[in-house]
Design an enzyme around this catalytic site. Sequence first.
Site, mmCIF file in Angstrom:
data_model
loop_
_atom_site.group_PDB
_atom_site.id
_atom_site.type_symbol
_atom_site.label_atom_id
_atom_site.label_comp_id
_atom_site.label_asym_id
_atom_site.label_seq_id
_atom_site.Cartn_x
_atom_site.Cartn_y
_atom_site.Cartn_z
ATOM 1 N N ASP A 130 4.971 118.856 -8.214
ATOM 2 C CA ASP A 130 5.654 117.557 -8.223
ATOM 3 C C ASP A 130 5.724 116.920 -9.609
ATOM 4 O O ASP A 130 6.710 116.270 -9.958
ATOM 5 C CB ASP A 130 4.954 116.577 -7.254
ATOM 6 N N HIS A 131 4.694 117.144 -10.443
ATOM 7 C CA HIS A 131 4.646 116.420 -11.718
ATOM 8 C C HIS A 131 5.595 116.988 -12.775
ATOM 9 O O HIS A 131 5.899 116.306 -13.746
ATOM 10 C CB HIS A 131 3.220 116.451 -12.285
ATOM 11 N N ASP A 205 -6.275 114.348 -8.428
ATOM 12 C CA ASP A 205 -5.338 113.310 -8.850
ATOM 13 C C ASP A 205 -5.905 111.984 -8.383
ATOM 14 O O ASP A 205 -6.406 111.863 -7.267
ATOM 15 C CB ASP A 205 -3.968 113.550 -8.194
ATOM 16 N N ARG A 497 1.320 102.438 -11.872
ATOM 17 C CA ARG A 497 0.765 102.320 -13.235
ATOM 18 C C ARG A 497 1.852 101.921 -14.194
ATOM 19 O O ARG A 497 2.993 102.357 -14.062
ATOM 20 C CB ARG A 497 0.208 103.674 -13.703
ATOM 21 N N SER A 694 -6.246 107.954 -14.689
ATOM 22 C CA SER A 694 -6.056 109.141 -13.868
ATOM 23 C C SER A 694 -7.306 109.993 -13.740
ATOM 24 O O SER A 694 -8.330 109.739 -14.366
ATOM 25 C CB SER A 694 -4.939 109.983 -14.466
ATOM 26 N N ARG A 696 -7.233 112.946 -14.745
ATOM 27 C CA ARG A 696 -6.889 113.987 -15.712
ATOM 28 C C ARG A 696 -8.118 114.566 -16.393
ATOM 29 O O ARG A 696 -8.694 113.957 -17.289
ATOM 30 C CB ARG A 696 -5.968 113.340 -16.749
HETATM 31 C C1 MIC Z 1 -1.089 109.841 -12.915
HETATM 32 O O1 MIC Z 1 -0.531 109.183 -12.048
HETATM 33 O O2 MIC Z 1 -1.537 109.340 -13.958
HETATM 34 C C2 MIC Z 1 -1.233 111.342 -12.703
HETATM 35 C C3 MIC Z 1 -0.365 112.038 -13.664
HETATM 36 O O3 MIC Z 1 -0.800 111.660 -11.397
HETATM 37 C C4 MIC Z 1 -2.712 111.725 -12.897
HETATM 38 C C5 MIC Z 1 -2.984 113.175 -12.795
HETATM 39 C C6 MIC Z 1 -2.887 113.985 -14.043
HETATM 40 O O4 MIC Z 1 -2.908 113.468 -15.136
HETATM 41 O O5 MIC Z 1 -2.827 115.212 -13.905
HETATM 42 C C7 MIC Z 1 -3.656 111.047 -11.913
HETATM 43 O O6 MIC Z 1 -3.337 110.031 -11.345
HETATM 44 O O7 MIC Z 1 -4.783 111.526 -11.746
HETATM 45 FE FE1 SF4 Z 2 2.887 111.307 -9.312
HETATM 46 FE FE2 SF4 Z 2 0.687 110.093 -10.275
HETATM 47 FE FE3 SF4 Z 2 3.078 108.845 -10.210
HETATM 48 FE FE4 SF4 Z 2 1.821 109.320 -7.974
HETATM 49 S S1 SF4 Z 2 1.115 107.990 -9.629
HETATM 50 S S2 SF4 Z 2 3.992 109.635 -8.342
HETATM 51 S S3 SF4 Z 2 0.877 111.301 -8.374
HETATM 52 S S4 SF4 Z 2 2.524 110.644 -11.405
#
Ligand code: MIC
Ligand code: SF4
Length: 825
Positions: A130-131, A205, A497, A694, A696
Site C-alpha cells: 500500500d505504501h 505500522d 498526520r 511512526s 518506522r
Molecule cells: C506513517 O503513517 O507514518 C507510516 C508510513 O505508515 C509509518 C510506517 C513506516 O514508516 O513504515 C507508520 O505509521 O508506522
Molecule cells: Fe498509510 Fe500510514 Fe497514511 Fe495510514 S497513516 S494511510 S498506514 S501512510
Amino acid sequence: MYSRLAQCNRAAAPSRALGLRSRRSLASISDAHVAQFARDTPFPDYARLTSRLAVAREATGGRPLTLAEKYLFAHLADPRSASSAVRGSSALLLRPDRVAMQDASAQTAILQFMQAALPASRVPVSVHCDHLIAADTSSGTARDGASVAAANVATSYTENAEIYTFLSSASRRFGFDFWAPGNGIIHSLVLENYAAPGMLLLGTDSHTPNAGGAGAMAIGVGGADAVDAMCGIPWELAAPRVTGIRLTGKLQGWTSPKDVALYLLGQLTVRGGTGHILEYFGDALDTLSATACATIANMGAEMGATTSIFAYSDAIRTYLTHTHRGHLVSTLDSVRAPLLSADPEVHAAPGQYYDRVIEIDLSTLEPHLNGPFSPDRAIPLSQLRARAAAEGWPLAVSAALIGSCTNSSYEDMGRAADVLTSAVAAGAAPPATSLLVTPGSDAIRATLDRDGLTAKLTRVGATVLANACGPCIGQWKRGAGSESTAGPNVMVSSFNRNFAGRNDGNAQTLHFLASPETVAALALGGSLAFNPATDTLPAADGSDRAVTLRPPAADLPRLPARGFAAPAVHAERGAPDASVAVEIPPGSSRLERLPTWAAWGGGEVGGRVLVRVRGKCTTDHISAAGPWLKYKGHLTNIARNTLMTAVNDETGAVGTTLDVNGSSAAPIPDVARRLAAAGVPWVVVGDTNYGEGSAREHAALQVRFLGCPLVVARSFARIHETNLKKQGVVPLTFADPDVGYARMAAGVRIETHGLIGLMARAAEASGTTEGDVVDPHAVQLVVLDTAGEIVGEPIYMVNSLTRNQLAWIRAGGALNAIQAAQQAA
Ligand code: MIC
Ligand code: SF4
C-alpha cells in the site's frame, strides 16, 4: 487450514506480482471466494483465551478487571504472571495472535525473520502492498477516477517490481497472506478481514490500533518485535497504564467521530497517551459504528498511546457479519461478559480502576481542524477563521483529500459524497480546489462504484485515487495535479498526520486534519475562513441566492445495505513452500541483506555527539519517507537520509551539524557516514518525545548501521525506544531534562558510566523476571575530554532496560539473541 480456492489464487501470485496488469483487467473475485477466505482465516481460540484469563483472574485475587487487563492477561505467556503485573513499571510477556505488515516496513521485518532461518511463521501473517503506490493525477484519464487509480497501480508494479517480487516470494515461502498493490491500505484490510474482538494483533505500522474498531487489541511495533511473534518468542510490552475515556451524548450536526480524536489530541497532546492504553466506554458507544471507532482508535497513535480499545458491541457484531465473519458471532456472544467487556464494577466506579478518566460529551463536541505541522494543534472550527487571521496563514485551500487508513470507510465516503452532492444540488459550485479521494480497500471501492457513490464524487470533480497510502505518506506527484505546490499553501485532509513536508515535500504546506465531511465542506468553501455551520456560499448560477450547506444526513447507511460488493483483487494465500526462493537481486539498489550487528564489546558505550536535536524530531525527521520509501529494503542507501531534517539546537539549522573537522557544518547524514567510515562511534541527543510518530524501525536500524551505540533524550516515544533496544542501541533519558541536555554539544565525547555493572547484575539477577527493569538509575553519563578524562559532574540518567532487553544489548541486537537461543536449544 487453507482452502483449494485460496490455493488457486496463490498460483497466480508470481505472474501477478511481476505483471503490469491493473485491477480492471483482472477477473473479478467472487463473493463466495471472499466468504471462503474468511472461513479459512485463523481467528483466536476463544475457549483458550477465556480459560487463560480465568487463571490470570485467580492469580490477581479475583478483582474486577478493565477490558485492557482482560485482553492482556488472556495473552500472557504465563497467565499466572498477572499477579506481578504492575501498570507502568513491569513488563508483560505476551503471545500475539497475528502479525500484519505493510510493504515499506515488511522489507526489513522479513529480512530479519529470514535470519532466524525458520520454515514458517509461528503465527498467521499478512503482507499488504500500500505504501509504495504513488498518486499521480496526470496519469490515466484526468478526472476519470478509475483510470487514474488503475494507472497508478500499474506504474507501481513497474517501479517496485523487485520489492513486490521479494514480498510475494517471501509470502509464498513462509505462508503469509499476500495482498498485492491495489487491494487497499493495510489497516482497512486488517479491519475488514482479520480483526476480531479480543485478538492481540501486532502490526509493523503505528496505525495498527485501527483494528480496535472491530474490538481487537492491535499494537503498532517495529519489524523486530513482529519477528518475535513470528518466531514464537513471547513478545515484551511495558505493562501499560489504562486511561478510561467515557463517551456520552450523541454527535450533532457537523461533528464526526474523527472529532473525538482531534479534540482528544488537543487535550492530551502528542505525548499524552504514552504508556497508556485508551479504553473507551460509555453510552455514546451505542451510537457509533465499528468503522467510526476504528477512526478514533487509529489516531490514538498520534497521542503516543500503546493502543485504543473498544468492547465487543452490537456495532462490531454487525460489522463482522457484513464482512464475512458472521461465523464468529455465536462464540463471541458467549464470551462477551467474561472476556470481551470490562467488568461492571469498572464502569460503575471508573476512577478506582483506571489510571485516569476523561469524559467527552459528544452532544457538545465541536468539529475541529488540527494543524498545521502537528496533529495536536486542535482548533475548533468556529475559531478557525480568527486563528488563521491571527497567525497570518494563507486562507485559500489548495488541495482537499479524503482518505487514508483513518477515514476511508464506506461510511466516511458516503458522508463526504452527501455533503458535496447536496451542496451542488442546492446551487453551490462544485469545489474549485483539487479534491482527491482514496477508498480504503478494493471492497470499499467496488461497493462505492456499485452504489453510485463514486459517480457522485467524480461528478463534483473528485479524482478517485488507488486504494493505497499515496499522498498520506508523501507518495504524491503533486505538481502533476492542478493544485499549487510552491511556497506556503493550505491543504485539508481526513488523514492522521501533518508533520512538515510529509505529504508533498514542501515544508511550507500548512496541512490541517479534519473529518471527511469537514474536508468536503472546506473544499466547497475553498477557504479556511469558511465555516459551514454558520456561513453560506454564493450560488453557482450567479444569482444572489445564498447557499447553505447541510451536514451529512442522519440516515445515511453506515454499512452498505446490500452488503459489500466483491473486490476485483484479493489476497493470495497458501501453505508455506520451502521450494520458493526469496528473491534479492544481486546488485539491487532497493534490496540488500541486513548486516549482523556486532555483540556488545563488554565496556561502557558512547561516542562523539553527532547533533543535539531541538524540538519535534519524529521518525519522519530521523528517516524521511516520500522519495526515500523506495530504499526501505536497502539499509546502505536509505541511511543517506539519517536525521536529514532534524533541527540542530545549537545552530537552529535544519539537517546540518558540526563536521568531523570540528569547524565547518555539513549535512548530518554525511557527518554520520564519515564517522562510521572512520570507525568513530557517535551519539544522538534528542529532545522531548524523540522518535514520535511512526513505527518506522529504519529510524533505529539506520543509526545502528552508521555506528551509533547510544541515544540520549529528554524523553522517547514508545515504539522508537523499543526499536532502538531491539537493534542493540542503548536509550537513556536525562533525570533532569534541562541540566543534562544543555551539557551536550556536537563534537563533545560522552560515555555511559554503570552499564558494565548493570549488565553483570542482569546476568546474575535471580528471583526477577526477564521483563523486570533491572535498575532504572544504574547508568549515568560522563563527558570526556580529548585525553579521555572525565570533565565535570556525571549526568544522572534514567533507563528502562529490562533483563530481557539487556540481553539484546549484550548480544548486539534482539535478533542475535534469538539466534543464540535457537542454537542453544
Ligand atoms: C506513517 O503513517 O507514518 C507510516 C508510513 O505508515 C509509518 C510506517 C513506516 O514508516 O513504515 C507508520 O505509521 O508506522
Ligand atoms: Fe498509510 Fe500510514 Fe497514511 Fe495510514 S497513516 S494511510 S498506514 S501512510
